[in-house]
Design an enzyme around this catalytic site. Structure first.
Site, mmCIF file in Angstrom:
data_model
loop_
_atom_site.group_PDB
_atom_site.id
_atom_site.type_symbol
_atom_site.label_atom_id
_atom_site.label_comp_id
_atom_site.label_asym_id
_atom_site.label_seq_id
_atom_site.Cartn_x
_atom_site.Cartn_y
_atom_site.Cartn_z
ATOM 1 N N GLY A 139 0.854 -1.433 0.094
ATOM 2 C CA GLY A 139 0.043 0.304 -0.164
ATOM 3 C C GLY A 139 1.440 1.662 -0.050
ATOM 4 O O GLY A 139 0.388 2.364 0.704
ATOM 5 N N SER A 156 0.190 5.457 -1.910
ATOM 6 C CA SER A 156 -0.109 6.733 -1.017
ATOM 7 C C SER A 156 -0.838 6.908 0.021
ATOM 8 O O SER A 156 -0.559 5.440 0.526
ATOM 9 C CB SER A 156 -1.567 7.256 -2.141
ATOM 10 N N GLY A 157 -1.213 7.535 0.843
ATOM 11 C CA GLY A 157 -1.319 7.973 1.767
ATOM 12 C C GLY A 157 -0.076 7.219 2.997
ATOM 13 O O GLY A 157 0.838 7.513 2.635
ATOM 14 N N TYR A 192 -15.957 -2.875 7.269
ATOM 15 C CA TYR A 192 -13.648 -2.394 8.048
ATOM 16 C C TYR A 192 -13.658 -2.627 9.004
ATOM 17 O O TYR A 192 -12.740 -3.404 9.474
ATOM 18 C CB TYR A 192 -14.103 -0.851 7.818
ATOM 19 N N GLY A 207 1.647 4.160 3.875
ATOM 20 C CA GLY A 207 2.467 3.947 2.987
ATOM 21 C C GLY A 207 3.644 4.184 1.732
ATOM 22 O O GLY A 207 4.902 4.401 2.263
HETATM 23 N N1 LIG Z 1 -6.762 7.282 7.149
HETATM 24 C C1 LIG Z 1 -7.472 6.609 7.146
HETATM 25 O O1 LIG Z 1 -8.185 7.418 8.247
HETATM 26 C C2 LIG Z 1 -6.824 5.570 8.715
HETATM 27 C C3 LIG Z 1 -6.786 5.170 9.849
HETATM 28 C C4 LIG Z 1 -7.081 4.138 10.336
HETATM 29 C C5 LIG Z 1 -6.117 3.057 9.608
HETATM 30 N N2 LIG Z 1 -6.082 3.119 8.137
HETATM 31 C C6 LIG Z 1 -5.267 2.479 7.666
HETATM 32 O O2 LIG Z 1 -4.307 2.635 6.713
HETATM 33 C C7 LIG Z 1 -3.863 1.905 6.225
HETATM 34 C C8 LIG Z 1 -3.446 2.800 4.375
HETATM 35 O O3 LIG Z 1 -4.521 3.855 4.538
HETATM 36 P P1 LIG Z 1 -4.244 5.173 3.849
HETATM 37 O O4 LIG Z 1 -5.272 5.632 5.193
HETATM 38 O O5 LIG Z 1 -3.460 5.281 3.406
HETATM 39 O O6 LIG Z 1 -5.358 5.243 2.166
HETATM 40 P P2 LIG Z 1 -5.107 5.073 1.125
HETATM 41 O O7 LIG Z 1 -3.951 6.385 0.911
HETATM 42 O O8 LIG Z 1 -5.921 4.487 0.179
HETATM 43 O O9 LIG Z 1 -4.261 3.596 0.693
HETATM 44 C C9 LIG Z 1 -4.115 2.642 0.324
HETATM 45 C C10 LIG Z 1 -3.402 1.673 0.078
HETATM 46 O O10 LIG Z 1 -3.902 0.695 -0.264
HETATM 47 C C11 LIG Z 1 -3.202 0.125 -1.699
HETATM 48 N N3 LIG Z 1 -4.412 -1.285 -1.761
HETATM 49 C C12 LIG Z 1 -5.471 -1.337 -1.703
HETATM 50 N N4 LIG Z 1 -5.890 -2.176 -2.229
HETATM 51 C C13 LIG Z 1 -5.431 -3.181 -2.692
HETATM 52 C C14 LIG Z 1 -4.474 -4.040 -3.272
HETATM 53 N N5 LIG Z 1 -5.864 -5.054 -3.324
HETATM 54 N N6 LIG Z 1 -3.482 -4.670 -3.264
HETATM 55 C C15 LIG Z 1 -2.272 -4.311 -3.003
HETATM 56 N N7 LIG Z 1 -2.468 -2.487 -2.168
HETATM 57 C C16 LIG Z 1 -4.100 -2.084 -1.902
HETATM 58 C C17 LIG Z 1 -3.592 1.463 -2.261
HETATM 59 O O11 LIG Z 1 -3.350 1.082 -3.271
HETATM 60 P P3 LIG Z 1 -3.477 1.045 -5.355
HETATM 61 O O12 LIG Z 1 -4.949 1.133 -5.183
HETATM 62 O O13 LIG Z 1 -2.491 1.393 -6.348
HETATM 63 O O14 LIG Z 1 -3.342 -0.852 -4.939
HETATM 64 C C18 LIG Z 1 -3.189 2.598 -1.565
HETATM 65 O O15 LIG Z 1 -1.568 2.987 -1.753
HETATM 66 C C19 LIG Z 1 -5.156 0.930 5.583
HETATM 67 O O16 LIG Z 1 -5.269 -0.491 5.780
HETATM 68 C C20 LIG Z 1 -6.323 1.484 6.332
HETATM 69 O O17 LIG Z 1 -7.136 0.842 6.702
HETATM 70 C C21 LIG Z 1 -6.230 4.307 7.605
#
Ligand SMILES: NC(=O)c1ccc[n+]([C@@H]2O[C@H](COP(=O)([O-])OP(=O)(O)OC[C@H]3O[C@@H](n4cnc5c(N)ncnc54)[C@H](OP(=O)(O)O)[C@@H]3O)[C@@H](O)[C@H]2O)c1
Length: 323
Positions: A14, A17-18, A157, A20
């Site tokens: 991941g 973006s975000g 989720y 990662g």
């Molecule tokens: N933002 C929040 O409020 C928050 C809070 C708590 C926890 N989190 C967790 O933090 C983690 C990162 O999320 P983020 O907030 O940074 O959002 P994000 O920007 O949407 O990042 C999610 C990442 O996961 C990748 N991804 C999605 N489906 C995938 C798949 N099937 N295989 C491989 N990669 C995949 C996406 O890239 P591609 O589409 O290019 O694959 C993207 O790089 C997630 O696990 C999320 O649940 C986020």
């Protein structure tokens, strides 16, 4: 302490973006060697350029974490390129908003496939390699505050993140007599593109739930866990606070979280979308989601104080009912 990351080989899922992406940038500055995985190759390539400009060696491996073979191939390519894996960050994740009736059943399954089985695939691949290494390694699973408390209108989720927490805890115990450590990071609402990527069945546009914290903060904690792993760690004050309120006043907590879920939606209408569940989307390739995580600290504080005040008020009322 961060000196320990110099030359360490770290796989990040991941990373496009975000959280990662920011984690990769911070690791590049710390001198780590990086293996960047996600489905979108273009944003991974631009990240690779940025990391290499910071002096890091980088390998890009487009991967869908729901696919066990692709995750095994990711581990194999990491070892072929760098000889070992010191850290593996299971960060890839997807989000879905919608009521019990309106969220299709396939969405519940897909969230488990990506958010939960993605972590299982990554943990198995990483642990198998790390067990062969004298110095072992660290697996960091990015779950969520939703692995501890529940988020109304995000039941798919919430369930997937509860699964990650239980899995991480059991595997951590199992690996105690090896040099492999497992850390579970539980962030609160973070300013990333997660919500613009989300599947949405509510009819309204999604946004990060208040209060919103910065992805830089989460990435910093992930780096800390890679150096000195802890079993579990929250990022953002609301995560442990919500847990505490649920513990002492579960009924109050349910009503509070139902209200909190409204801060997840804008008034703007939104057509039903599967978001990036099955296919990646072209938008949202940066670290931030535009919810002004760090710049609105005062909003966060007010929100926390209000939530706490409300929680305390309802708690007293609830306790009186049973007195
Ligand atoms: N933002 C929040 O409020 C928050 C809070 C708590 C926890 N989190 C967790 O933090 C983690 C990162 O999320 P983020 O907030 O940074 O959002 P994000 O920007 O949407 O990042 C999610 C990442 O996961 C990748 N991804 C999605 N489906 C995938 C798949 N099937 N295989 C491989 N990669 C995949 C996406 O890239 P591609 O589409 O290019 O694959 C993207 O790089 C997630 O696990 C999320 O649940 C986020």
């Amino acid at each position: 302490m961060r000196k320990k990351l110099k030359d360490a080989v770290i796989v990040i899922t991941g990373a496009s973006s975000g959280i990662g992406r920011e984690t990769a940038l911070q690791l590049a500055k710390a001198g780590a060697r990086l293996v960047l995985a996600a489905r979108r190759e273009d944003p991974l390539r631009s990240l690779q350029e940025e990391c290499e400009q910071a002096g890091a060696q980088c390998l890009v491996v487009p991967t869908d974490v729901a696919n066990e073979d692709e995750v095994s191939a990711l581990a194999t390519q990491a070892v072929q390129a760098f000889g070992r894996i010191d850290g593996w960050v299971n960060n890839a994740g997807v989000y879905a908003l919608g009521s019990l009736e309106k969220t299709p059943i396939h969405v519940y399954r897909r969230l488990m496939d990506v958010n939960y089985f993605g972590v299982v695939h990554g943990t198995r691949a990483a642990a198998a390699q790390m067990k062969t290494q004298e110095r072992g390694g660290v697996i960091v699973n990015v779950s969520s505050e939703a692995s501890n408390v529940s988020v109304a209108l995000a039941s798919a989720y919430t369930a997937s993140k509860h699964a990650v927490r239980g899995f991480s805890s059991a595997v951590r115990q199992e690996l105690l007599d090896t040099a492999v450590r497992v850390s579970n990071v539980m962030p609160a609402g973070i300013d990333t593109p997660l919500f613009e990527h989300a599947a949405n069945y509510t009819g309204k546009e999604a946004k990060a739930p208040e209060p919103v914290y910065s992805p830089e903060k989460v990435a910093g904690v992930i780096l800390d866990m890679l150096v000195r792993p802890q079993a579990e760690i929250y990022v953002g004050a609301t995560a442990p606070l919500f847990g505490a309120i649920r513990h002492v006043a579960p009924a109050t907590f349910d009503r509070m979280m139902r209200k909190q879920a409204k801060s997840h939606l804008k008034e703007a209408p939104q057509a039903v979308t599967e978001g990036n569940l099955y296919h990646p989307v072209s938008h949202g390739t940066s670290v931030h989601g535009g919810y002004h995580g760090r710049s609105k600290q005062w909003v966060r504080r007010i929100a926390v104080v209000t939530t706490l005040g409300f929680g305390a008020y309802r708690l007293v009322r609830e306790l009186r009912q049973y007195a």
